[in-house]
Design a protein around this motif. Structure first.
Motif, PDB file in Angstrom:
ATOM      1  N   MET A   1     -40.828  -9.840 -32.879  1.00 50.59           N
ATOM      2  CA  MET A   1     -40.402  -8.552 -32.007  1.00 50.59           C
ATOM      3  C   MET A   1     -39.169  -7.666 -32.695  1.00 50.59           C
ATOM      4  SD  MET A   1     -39.947 -10.568 -28.304  1.00 50.59           S
ATOM      5  CE  MET A   1     -39.298  -9.035 -27.616  1.00 50.59           C
ATOM      6  N   ILE A   2     -38.392  -8.293 -33.430  1.00 45.97           N
ATOM      7  CA  ILE A   2     -37.376  -7.600 -34.069  1.00 45.97           C
ATOM      8  C   ILE A   2     -37.641  -6.823 -35.346  1.00 45.97           C
ATOM      9  CG2 ILE A   2     -34.981  -7.689 -34.909  1.00 45.97           C
ATOM     10  CD1 ILE A   2     -34.485  -9.569 -32.666  1.00 45.97           C
ATOM     11  N   TYR A   3     -38.212  -7.455 -36.136  1.00 43.59           N
ATOM     12  CA  TYR A   3     -38.531  -7.298 -37.355  1.00 43.59           C
ATOM     13  C   TYR A   3     -40.084  -6.716 -37.813  1.00 43.59           C
ATOM     14  CZ  TYR A   3     -34.172  -9.171 -38.408  1.00 43.59           C
ATOM     15  OH  TYR A   3     -32.493  -9.529 -38.315  1.00 43.59           O
ATOM     16  N   GLU A   4     -40.864  -7.648 -37.492  1.00 42.53           N
ATOM     17  CA  GLU A   4     -42.324  -7.332 -37.943  1.00 42.53           C
ATOM     18  C   GLU A   4     -42.984  -6.227 -37.090  1.00 42.53           C
ATOM     19  OE1 GLU A   4     -44.682 -10.913 -38.606  1.00 42.53           O
ATOM     20  OE2 GLU A   4     -42.934 -12.240 -38.647  1.00 42.53           O
ATOM     21  N   SER A   5     -42.727  -6.062 -35.742  1.00 50.81           N
ATOM     22  CA  SER A   5     -43.403  -5.242 -35.007  1.00 50.81           C
ATOM     23  C   SER A   5     -42.845  -3.721 -35.215  1.00 50.81           C
ATOM     24  CB  SER A   5     -42.929  -5.571 -33.589  1.00 50.81           C
ATOM     25  OG  SER A   5     -41.744  -5.556 -33.427  1.00 50.81           O
TER      26      SER A   5
ATOM     27  N   PRO B   1     -51.597  -7.598 -38.923  1.00 50.25           N
ATOM     28  CA  PRO B   1     -52.675  -8.299 -38.765  1.00 50.25           C
ATOM     29  C   PRO B   1     -52.661  -8.825 -37.554  1.00 50.25           C
ATOM     30  CG  PRO B   1     -51.580  -8.920 -40.762  1.00 50.25           C
ATOM     31  CD  PRO B   1     -50.615  -7.922 -39.930  1.00 50.25           C
ATOM     32  N   LEU B   2     -54.192  -8.874 -36.907  1.00 51.57           N
ATOM     33  CA  LEU B   2     -54.462  -9.333 -35.328  1.00 51.57           C
ATOM     34  C   LEU B   2     -54.099 -10.804 -35.397  1.00 51.57           C
ATOM     35  CD1 LEU B   2     -55.758  -8.932 -32.790  1.00 51.57           C
ATOM     36  CD2 LEU B   2     -57.941  -9.367 -33.722  1.00 51.57           C
ATOM     37  N   GLU B   3     -54.096 -11.534 -36.513  1.00 49.67           N
ATOM     38  CA  GLU B   3     -53.963 -12.856 -36.301  1.00 49.67           C
ATOM     39  C   GLU B   3     -52.465 -13.180 -36.190  1.00 49.67           C
ATOM     40  OE1 GLU B   3     -55.144 -14.933 -39.844  1.00 49.67           O
ATOM     41  OE2 GLU B   3     -54.313 -13.337 -41.297  1.00 49.67           O
ATOM     42  N   ARG B   4     -51.628 -12.253 -36.709  1.00 49.56           N
ATOM     43  CA  ARG B   4     -50.231 -12.418 -36.517  1.00 49.56           C
ATOM     44  C   ARG B   4     -49.865 -12.064 -34.932  1.00 49.56           C
ATOM     45  NH1 ARG B   4     -46.181 -14.115 -35.376  1.00 49.56           N
ATOM     46  NH2 ARG B   4     -44.193 -14.048 -36.221  1.00 49.56           N
ATOM     47  N   GLU B   5     -50.478 -11.090 -34.199  1.00 47.55           N
ATOM     48  CA  GLU B   5     -50.265 -10.681 -33.114  1.00 47.55           C
ATOM     49  C   GLU B   5     -50.796 -11.982 -32.278  1.00 47.55           C
ATOM     50  OE1 GLU B   5     -49.397  -7.928 -29.850  1.00 47.55           O
ATOM     51  OE2 GLU B   5     -48.897  -8.310 -31.977  1.00 47.55           O
ATOM     52  N   ILE B   6     -51.871 -12.569 -32.452  1.00 48.99           N
ATOM     53  CA  ILE B   6     -52.166 -13.702 -31.752  1.00 48.99           C
ATOM     54  C   ILE B   6     -51.116 -15.160 -31.683  1.00 48.99           C
ATOM     55  CG2 ILE B   6     -54.248 -15.534 -31.700  1.00 48.99           C
ATOM     56  CD1 ILE B   6     -56.266 -13.478 -32.861  1.00 48.99           C
ATOM     57  N   LYS B   7     -50.779 -15.179 -33.086  1.00 45.89           N
ATOM     58  CA  LYS B   7     -49.652 -16.247 -33.211  1.00 45.89           C
ATOM     59  C   LYS B   7     -48.435 -15.956 -32.264  1.00 45.89           C
ATOM     60  CE  LYS B   7     -46.811 -18.708 -36.462  1.00 45.89           C
ATOM     61  NZ  LYS B   7     -45.710 -18.559 -35.549  1.00 45.89           N
ATOM     62  N   TYR B   8     -48.156 -14.578 -32.164  1.00 52.32           N
ATOM     63  CA  TYR B   8     -47.165 -14.231 -31.167  1.00 52.32           C
ATOM     64  C   TYR B   8     -47.415 -14.448 -29.696  1.00 52.32           C
ATOM     65  CZ  TYR B   8     -44.174 -11.039 -28.389  1.00 52.32           C
ATOM     66  OH  TYR B   8     -43.348 -10.557 -27.589  1.00 52.32           O
ATOM     67  N   LEU B   9     -48.711 -14.359 -29.398  1.00 48.41           N
ATOM     68  CA  LEU B   9     -49.178 -14.482 -28.102  1.00 48.41           C
ATOM     69  C   LEU B   9     -48.983 -16.014 -27.805  1.00 48.41           C
ATOM     70  CD1 LEU B   9     -52.292 -12.307 -27.495  1.00 48.41           C
ATOM     71  CD2 LEU B   9     -49.797 -11.942 -26.612  1.00 48.41           C
ATOM     72  N   LEU B  10     -49.451 -16.898 -28.833  1.00 50.97           N
ATOM     73  CA  LEU B  10     -49.567 -18.552 -28.668  1.00 50.97           C
ATOM     74  C   LEU B  10     -48.224 -18.877 -28.412  1.00 50.97           C
ATOM     75  CD1 LEU B  10     -52.114 -19.216 -31.489  1.00 50.97           C
ATOM     76  CD2 LEU B  10     -52.372 -19.490 -28.986  1.00 50.97           C
TER      77      LEU B  10
ATOM     78  N   LEU C   1     -47.342  -5.915 -30.389  1.00 47.98           N
ATOM     79  CA  LEU C   1     -46.914  -5.810 -29.121  1.00 47.98           C
ATOM     80  C   LEU C   1     -47.815  -5.088 -27.877  1.00 47.98           C
ATOM     81  CD1 LEU C   1     -43.021  -5.440 -29.590  1.00 47.98           C
ATOM     82  CD2 LEU C   1     -44.337  -7.759 -29.411  1.00 47.98           C
ATOM     83  N   LEU C   2     -48.955  -5.010 -28.294  1.00 50.75           N
ATOM     84  CA  LEU C   2     -49.925  -4.437 -27.353  1.00 50.75           C
ATOM     85  C   LEU C   2     -50.394  -5.084 -25.949  1.00 50.75           C
ATOM     86  CD1 LEU C   2     -51.002  -1.379 -27.084  1.00 50.75           C
ATOM     87  CD2 LEU C   2     -53.111  -2.310 -28.325  1.00 50.75           C
ATOM     88  N   PHE C   3     -50.249  -6.432 -26.088  1.00 54.24           N
ATOM     89  CA  PHE C   3     -51.057  -7.326 -25.164  1.00 54.24           C
ATOM     90  C   PHE C   3     -49.952  -8.111 -24.358  1.00 54.24           C
ATOM     91  CE2 PHE C   3     -53.925  -7.848 -28.830  1.00 54.24           C
ATOM     92  CZ  PHE C   3     -54.879  -6.792 -28.564  1.00 54.24           C
ATOM     93  N   ILE C   4     -48.688  -7.954 -24.843  1.00 50.24           N
ATOM     94  CA  ILE C   4     -47.657  -8.885 -23.985  1.00 50.24           C
ATOM     95  C   ILE C   4     -47.521  -8.393 -22.650  1.00 50.24           C
ATOM     96  CG2 ILE C   4     -45.904  -7.463 -24.723  1.00 50.24           C
ATOM     97  CD1 ILE C   4     -46.065 -11.202 -24.599  1.00 50.24           C
TER      98      ILE C   4
END
Length: 345
Positions: free
Chosen positions: A188-192, A198-207, A239-242
Protein backbone atom coordinates in the motif's frame (compact mmCIF):
# COMPACT_ATOMS: atom_id res chain seq x y z
CA UNK A 1 8.57 22.55 -20.98
CA UNK A 2 12.27 23.43 -21.14
CA UNK A 3 12.75 20.50 -23.49
CA UNK A 4 10.15 21.90 -25.88
CA UNK A 5 11.85 25.31 -25.86
CA UNK A 6 15.18 23.65 -26.66
CA UNK A 7 13.52 21.84 -29.58
CA UNK A 8 12.22 25.17 -30.93
CA UNK A 9 15.68 26.75 -30.53
CA UNK A 10 17.28 23.89 -32.46
CA UNK A 11 14.60 24.19 -35.15
CA UNK A 12 15.32 27.92 -35.53
CA UNK A 13 19.05 27.22 -35.96
CA UNK A 14 18.49 24.52 -38.56
CA UNK A 15 16.07 26.62 -40.59
CA UNK A 16 18.39 29.64 -40.60
CA UNK A 17 21.28 27.47 -41.77
CA UNK A 18 19.13 26.09 -44.59
CA UNK A 19 18.00 29.59 -45.54
CA UNK A 20 21.63 30.79 -45.67
CA UNK A 21 22.62 27.85 -47.87
CA UNK A 22 19.76 28.57 -50.29
CA UNK A 23 20.98 32.14 -50.75
CA UNK A 24 24.65 31.20 -50.93
CA UNK A 25 24.03 28.52 -53.56
CA UNK A 26 22.70 31.09 -56.02
CA UNK A 27 25.61 31.08 -58.47
CA UNK A 28 27.04 34.24 -59.96
CA UNK A 29 30.20 35.20 -61.75
CA UNK A 30 30.94 37.71 -59.02
CA UNK A 31 31.54 35.45 -56.02
CA UNK A 32 32.30 38.37 -53.72
CA UNK A 33 29.01 40.00 -54.67
CA UNK A 34 26.99 36.91 -53.73
CA UNK A 35 28.88 36.52 -50.48
CA UNK A 36 28.05 40.10 -49.51
CA UNK A 37 24.45 39.61 -50.63
CA UNK A 38 24.13 36.47 -48.50
CA UNK A 39 25.49 38.26 -45.43
CA UNK A 40 23.27 41.32 -46.00
CA UNK A 41 20.08 39.30 -46.51
CA UNK A 42 20.86 37.09 -43.52
CA UNK A 43 21.62 40.01 -41.19
CA UNK A 44 18.53 41.93 -42.27
CA UNK A 45 16.31 38.84 -41.98
CA UNK A 46 17.64 38.02 -38.52
CA UNK A 47 17.15 41.59 -37.37
CA UNK A 48 13.56 41.82 -38.66
CA UNK A 49 12.52 38.32 -37.59
CA UNK A 50 13.79 38.43 -34.01
CA UNK A 51 12.94 42.07 -33.39
CA UNK A 52 9.34 41.31 -34.21
CA UNK A 53 9.50 37.95 -32.42
CA UNK A 54 10.69 39.78 -29.29
CA UNK A 55 7.83 42.28 -29.57
CA UNK A 56 5.30 39.46 -29.78
CA UNK A 57 6.87 37.85 -26.70
CA UNK A 58 7.08 40.93 -24.50
CA UNK A 59 4.19 43.11 -25.70
CA UNK A 60 1.23 40.77 -25.65
CA UNK A 61 -2.12 42.00 -24.35
CA UNK A 62 -4.56 44.78 -25.19
CA UNK A 63 -2.89 47.39 -22.98
CA UNK A 64 0.39 47.09 -24.84
CA UNK A 65 -0.96 47.33 -28.37
CA UNK A 66 0.02 50.99 -28.77
CA UNK A 67 3.65 50.31 -27.87
CA UNK A 68 3.64 47.24 -30.11
CA UNK A 69 2.43 49.16 -33.19
CA UNK A 70 4.97 51.94 -32.63
CA UNK A 71 7.85 49.49 -32.42
CA UNK A 72 6.53 47.50 -35.36
CA UNK A 73 6.58 50.69 -37.41
CA UNK A 74 10.17 51.24 -36.33
CA UNK A 75 11.10 47.75 -37.55
CA UNK A 76 9.34 48.32 -40.87
CA UNK A 77 11.25 51.58 -41.32
CA UNK A 78 14.68 50.38 -40.17
CA UNK A 79 14.65 46.94 -41.79
CA UNK A 80 14.86 48.11 -45.45
CA UNK A 81 17.24 50.91 -44.44
CA UNK A 82 19.65 48.41 -42.92
CA UNK A 83 19.61 46.24 -46.05
CA UNK A 84 20.02 49.13 -48.51
CA UNK A 85 22.90 50.71 -46.59
CA UNK A 86 24.70 47.37 -46.26
CA UNK A 87 24.24 46.24 -49.85
CA UNK A 88 24.16 49.46 -51.83
CA UNK A 89 26.74 51.76 -50.32
CA UNK A 90 26.59 54.23 -53.20
CA UNK A 91 23.17 55.37 -54.39
CA UNK A 92 23.43 58.45 -56.59
CA UNK A 93 19.84 59.72 -56.38
CA UNK A 94 17.00 59.70 -53.89
CA UNK A 95 14.75 58.01 -56.45
CA UNK A 96 17.17 55.10 -56.75
CA UNK A 97 17.44 54.87 -52.98
CA UNK A 98 13.63 54.87 -52.63
CA UNK A 99 13.27 52.20 -55.28
CA UNK A 100 15.63 49.76 -53.54
CA UNK A 101 14.18 50.71 -50.17
CA UNK A 102 10.63 49.72 -51.15
CA UNK A 103 11.79 46.61 -53.02
CA UNK A 104 13.55 45.33 -49.89
CA UNK A 105 10.54 46.33 -47.75
CA UNK A 106 8.11 44.25 -49.84
CA UNK A 107 10.38 41.33 -50.73
CA UNK A 108 12.34 40.91 -47.49
CA UNK A 109 11.06 42.81 -44.45
CA UNK A 110 7.30 42.17 -44.69
CA UNK A 111 7.67 38.41 -45.38
CA UNK A 112 9.96 37.94 -42.37
CA UNK A 113 7.64 39.92 -40.12
CA UNK A 114 4.88 37.54 -41.17
CA UNK A 115 7.14 34.50 -40.65
CA UNK A 116 8.07 35.68 -37.15
CA UNK A 117 4.38 36.10 -36.32
CA UNK A 118 3.66 32.62 -37.68
CA UNK A 119 6.55 31.13 -35.67
CA UNK A 120 5.36 32.81 -32.47
CA UNK A 121 1.77 31.69 -32.96
CA UNK A 122 2.91 28.12 -33.61
CA UNK A 123 5.17 28.11 -30.55
CA UNK A 124 2.40 29.51 -28.33
CA UNK A 125 -0.07 26.95 -29.66
CA UNK A 126 2.27 24.03 -28.92
CA UNK A 127 3.28 25.31 -25.47
CA UNK A 128 -0.31 26.09 -24.46
CA UNK A 129 -1.44 22.65 -25.61
CA UNK A 130 1.30 20.99 -23.57
CA UNK A 131 0.54 23.15 -20.52
CA UNK A 132 -3.12 22.19 -20.79
CA UNK A 133 -2.24 18.50 -21.04
CA UNK A 134 0.10 18.80 -18.07
CA UNK A 135 -2.59 20.48 -15.96
CA UNK A 136 -5.12 17.83 -16.96
CA UNK A 137 -2.60 15.10 -16.17
CA UNK A 138 -1.85 16.65 -12.77
CA UNK A 139 -5.57 16.94 -12.02
CA UNK A 140 -6.12 13.29 -12.93
CA UNK A 141 -3.15 12.20 -10.82
CA UNK A 142 -4.39 14.27 -7.87
CA UNK A 143 -7.86 12.75 -8.11
CA UNK A 144 -6.45 9.24 -8.44
CA UNK A 145 -4.24 9.83 -5.41
CA UNK A 146 -7.26 11.04 -3.44
CA UNK A 147 -9.38 8.07 -4.50
CA UNK A 148 -6.59 5.65 -3.71
CA UNK A 149 -6.15 7.15 -0.24
CA UNK A 150 -9.75 6.38 0.72
CA UNK A 151 -9.06 2.78 1.72
CA UNK A 152 -10.76 2.10 5.04
CA UNK A 153 -8.28 2.95 7.85
CA UNK A 154 -10.38 1.03 10.38
CA UNK A 155 -9.14 -2.19 8.82
CA UNK A 156 -5.62 -1.47 10.05
CA UNK A 157 -6.70 -0.79 13.63
CA UNK A 158 -8.98 -3.83 13.71
CA UNK A 159 -6.19 -6.03 12.37
CA UNK A 160 -3.71 -4.72 14.94
CA UNK A 161 -6.20 -5.46 17.70
CA UNK A 162 -6.71 -8.99 16.37
CA UNK A 163 -2.95 -9.55 16.16
CA UNK A 164 -2.58 -8.19 19.71
CA UNK A 165 -5.10 -10.79 20.86
CA UNK A 166 -3.21 -13.56 19.04
CA UNK A 167 0.08 -12.46 20.57
CA UNK A 168 -1.50 -12.24 24.04
CA UNK A 169 -2.82 -15.80 23.67
CA UNK A 170 0.50 -16.88 22.12
CA UNK A 171 -1.40 -18.29 19.17
CA UNK A 172 0.69 -19.98 16.44
CA UNK A 173 -0.99 -17.81 13.81
CA UNK A 174 0.43 -14.56 15.26
CA UNK A 175 3.79 -14.51 13.37
CA UNK A 176 2.06 -15.30 10.06
CA UNK A 177 -0.47 -12.51 10.67
CA UNK A 178 2.32 -10.01 11.33
CA UNK A 179 4.10 -11.01 8.11
CA UNK A 180 0.91 -10.67 6.07
CA UNK A 181 0.17 -7.25 7.56
CA UNK A 182 3.74 -6.18 6.80
CA UNK A 183 3.37 -7.34 3.20
CA UNK A 184 0.03 -5.58 2.86
CA UNK A 185 1.33 -2.28 4.26
CA UNK A 186 4.50 -2.40 2.14
CA UNK A 187 2.37 -2.84 -0.95
CA UNK A 188 0.00 0.00 0.00
CA UNK A 189 2.74 2.47 0.93
CA UNK A 190 5.48 1.73 -1.60
CA UNK A 191 4.52 -0.55 -4.48
CA UNK A 192 1.10 0.97 -5.19
CA UNK A 193 2.69 4.31 -6.12
CA UNK A 194 3.34 2.94 -9.62
CA UNK A 195 0.84 3.60 -12.40
CA UNK A 196 0.37 -0.13 -12.89
CA UNK A 197 1.49 -3.26 -11.07
CA UNK A 198 1.61 -6.94 -12.06
CA UNK A 199 -1.84 -8.46 -11.67
CA UNK A 200 -0.40 -11.37 -9.70
CA UNK A 201 0.95 -8.86 -7.13
CA UNK A 202 -2.51 -7.29 -6.79
CA UNK A 203 -3.95 -10.77 -6.29
CA UNK A 204 -1.40 -11.49 -3.55
CA UNK A 205 -2.46 -8.24 -1.88
CA UNK A 206 -6.08 -9.41 -1.91
CA UNK A 207 -5.06 -12.77 -0.45
CA UNK A 208 -3.18 -11.03 2.37
CA UNK A 209 -6.21 -8.86 3.01
CA UNK A 210 -8.53 -11.90 3.11
CA UNK A 211 -6.17 -13.73 5.48
CA UNK A 212 -6.07 -10.82 7.89
CA UNK A 213 -9.83 -10.34 7.76
CA UNK A 214 -10.17 -14.02 8.54
CA UNK A 215 -8.82 -13.33 12.03
CA UNK A 216 -12.30 -12.00 12.87
CA UNK A 217 -13.97 -15.33 12.15
CA UNK A 218 -13.69 -18.65 13.93
CA UNK A 219 -14.94 -20.58 10.94
CA UNK A 220 -12.65 -20.55 7.93
CA UNK A 221 -12.43 -19.72 5.20
CA UNK A 222 -15.44 -17.42 4.81
CA UNK A 223 -14.11 -16.19 1.46
CA UNK A 224 -13.85 -18.52 -1.52
CA UNK A 225 -11.33 -16.82 -3.85
CA UNK A 226 -10.60 -18.41 -7.22
CA UNK A 227 -8.30 -17.17 -10.00
CA UNK A 228 -8.59 -18.66 -13.48
CA UNK A 229 -6.21 -17.88 -16.32
CA UNK A 230 -2.67 -16.52 -16.65
CA UNK A 231 -2.11 -13.42 -14.51
CA UNK A 232 1.65 -13.22 -15.05
CA UNK A 233 1.50 -11.16 -18.25
CA UNK A 234 -1.16 -8.68 -17.14
CA UNK A 235 -0.80 -5.31 -15.42
CA UNK A 236 -3.47 -3.44 -13.49
CA UNK A 237 -3.89 -0.14 -11.66
CA UNK A 238 -3.09 -0.84 -7.99
CA UNK A 239 -5.70 -0.96 -5.21
CA UNK A 240 -8.54 -1.14 -7.71
CA UNK A 241 -10.45 -4.10 -6.24
CA UNK A 242 -10.00 -3.54 -2.53
CA UNK A 243 -13.06 -1.28 -2.08
CA UNK A 244 -15.32 -3.93 -3.60
CA UNK A 245 -13.91 -6.60 -1.30
CA UNK A 246 -14.10 -4.30 1.75
CA UNK A 247 -17.77 -3.66 1.11
CA UNK A 248 -18.46 -7.36 0.66
CA UNK A 249 -17.28 -7.82 4.24
CA UNK A 250 -18.90 -4.67 5.53
CA UNK A 251 -22.40 -5.36 4.24
CA UNK A 252 -22.50 -9.09 4.87
CA UNK A 253 -24.11 -10.57 8.00
CA UNK A 254 -22.00 -10.50 11.17
CA UNK A 255 -21.80 -14.29 11.13
CA UNK A 256 -20.50 -15.77 7.91
CA UNK A 257 -20.32 -19.41 7.01
CA UNK A 258 -17.37 -20.86 5.08
CA UNK A 259 -17.52 -19.81 1.44
CA UNK A 260 -20.30 -17.25 1.90
CA UNK A 261 -18.28 -14.57 0.10
CA UNK A 262 -17.36 -15.77 -3.37
CA UNK A 263 -14.63 -13.99 -5.36
CA UNK A 264 -13.91 -15.22 -8.88
CA UNK A 265 -11.32 -13.68 -11.20
CA UNK A 266 -10.98 -14.83 -14.80
CA UNK A 267 -8.12 -13.66 -17.07
CA UNK A 268 -8.45 -14.35 -20.76
CA UNK A 269 -6.38 -12.65 -23.49
CA UNK A 270 -5.56 -9.55 -21.39
CA UNK A 271 -9.20 -9.22 -20.35
CA UNK A 272 -10.17 -9.53 -16.69
CA UNK A 273 -13.58 -10.44 -15.30
CA UNK A 274 -14.05 -10.09 -11.55
CA UNK A 275 -17.15 -11.30 -9.73
CA UNK A 276 -17.72 -10.67 -6.01
CA UNK A 277 -20.83 -12.14 -4.39
CA UNK A 278 -21.84 -11.77 -0.76
CA UNK A 279 -24.97 -12.36 1.33
CA UNK A 280 -26.76 -9.16 2.31
CA UNK A 281 -26.91 -8.40 6.04
CA UNK A 282 -29.59 -6.46 7.87
CA UNK A 283 -27.67 -3.23 7.26
CA UNK A 284 -26.94 -4.21 3.67
CA UNK A 285 -29.32 -3.58 0.81
CA UNK A 286 -27.55 -1.88 -2.06
CA UNK A 287 -24.95 -0.59 0.38
CA UNK A 288 -22.35 0.08 -2.24
CA UNK A 289 -24.57 2.78 -3.68
CA UNK A 290 -25.39 4.38 -0.32
CA UNK A 291 -24.68 8.13 -0.06
CA UNK A 292 -22.08 7.73 2.66
CA UNK A 293 -20.25 4.87 0.99
CA UNK A 294 -17.07 5.26 -1.03
CA UNK A 295 -16.85 1.74 -2.44
CA UNK A 296 -18.55 1.63 -5.81
CA UNK A 297 -18.46 5.41 -6.55
CA UNK A 298 -14.72 5.36 -5.86
CA UNK A 299 -14.14 2.40 -8.18
CA UNK A 300 -16.30 3.93 -10.92
CA UNK A 301 -14.34 7.20 -10.84
CA UNK A 302 -10.97 5.44 -10.98
CA UNK A 303 -12.10 3.17 -13.79
CA UNK A 304 -13.39 6.14 -15.78
CA UNK A 305 -10.02 7.88 -15.38
CA UNK A 306 -7.78 4.86 -15.92
CA UNK A 307 -9.71 2.70 -18.39
CA UNK A 308 -12.07 4.91 -20.42
CA UNK A 309 -14.16 2.83 -22.85
CA UNK A 310 -12.36 -0.31 -21.64
CA UNK A 311 -14.49 -1.43 -18.71
CA UNK A 312 -17.99 -2.34 -17.55
CA UNK A 313 -19.19 -2.43 -13.94
CA UNK A 314 -22.55 -3.94 -13.01
CA UNK A 315 -24.29 -4.69 -9.72
CA UNK A 316 -27.35 -6.75 -8.95
CA UNK A 317 -29.17 -8.01 -5.87
CA UNK A 318 -31.20 -11.19 -6.07
CA UNK A 319 -32.38 -13.66 -3.47
CA UNK A 320 -30.44 -12.14 -0.59
CA UNK A 321 -27.18 -12.06 -2.57
CA UNK A 322 -25.43 -8.95 -3.81
CA UNK A 323 -23.14 -9.35 -6.84
CA UNK A 324 -20.60 -7.00 -8.39
CA UNK A 325 -19.38 -7.85 -11.89
CA UNK A 326 -16.38 -5.98 -13.28
CA UNK A 327 -14.84 -6.41 -16.72
CA UNK A 328 -11.63 -4.66 -17.83
CA UNK A 329 -9.95 -5.00 -21.22
CA UNK A 330 -6.39 -4.26 -22.29
CA UNK A 331 -4.46 -5.33 -19.20
CA UNK A 332 -1.15 -5.55 -21.06
CA UNK A 333 2.05 -3.85 -19.96
CA UNK A 334 1.60 -0.12 -20.66
CA UNK A 335 4.07 1.80 -22.87
CA UNK A 336 7.02 3.42 -21.17
CA UNK A 337 5.63 6.57 -19.56
CA UNK A 338 9.04 8.24 -19.82
CA UNK A 339 8.81 7.98 -23.59
CA UNK A 340 5.12 8.82 -23.77
CA UNK A 341 5.61 12.09 -21.89
CA UNK A 342 9.13 12.78 -23.13
CA UNK A 343 8.15 16.18 -24.53
CA UNK A 344 6.19 17.17 -21.44
CA UNK A 345 8.94 16.90 -18.81
Amino acid sequence: MNRIKKVFTLLHIVLWILFSLVIALQHSQDTAHWFILTVDVLLTSLYVFYSHFYLLTRLSGKRKRGTYYLRLAAILWSGPLLYVLLHYKKLDTFDLFSEYYFISLISLVVPFIFLSWLAKVTENLVLNTIRKEQLEKQAVEAELYYLKSQINPHFLFNTLNNIHTLVYKQAPAAPEAVLRLSSLMRYMIYESNAATVPLEREIKYLLDYVSLQQLRYKKSPVVDLKVEGDATSCYIAPLLFIHLLENAYKHSPARLEPGDVKVTMEINDHTLTLSIQNPVGKNGGNALESPGGIGLPNVRKRLALLYPDQYSLETRQLGGLFTVLLNIQGLHRPPNHAKTYLLYH
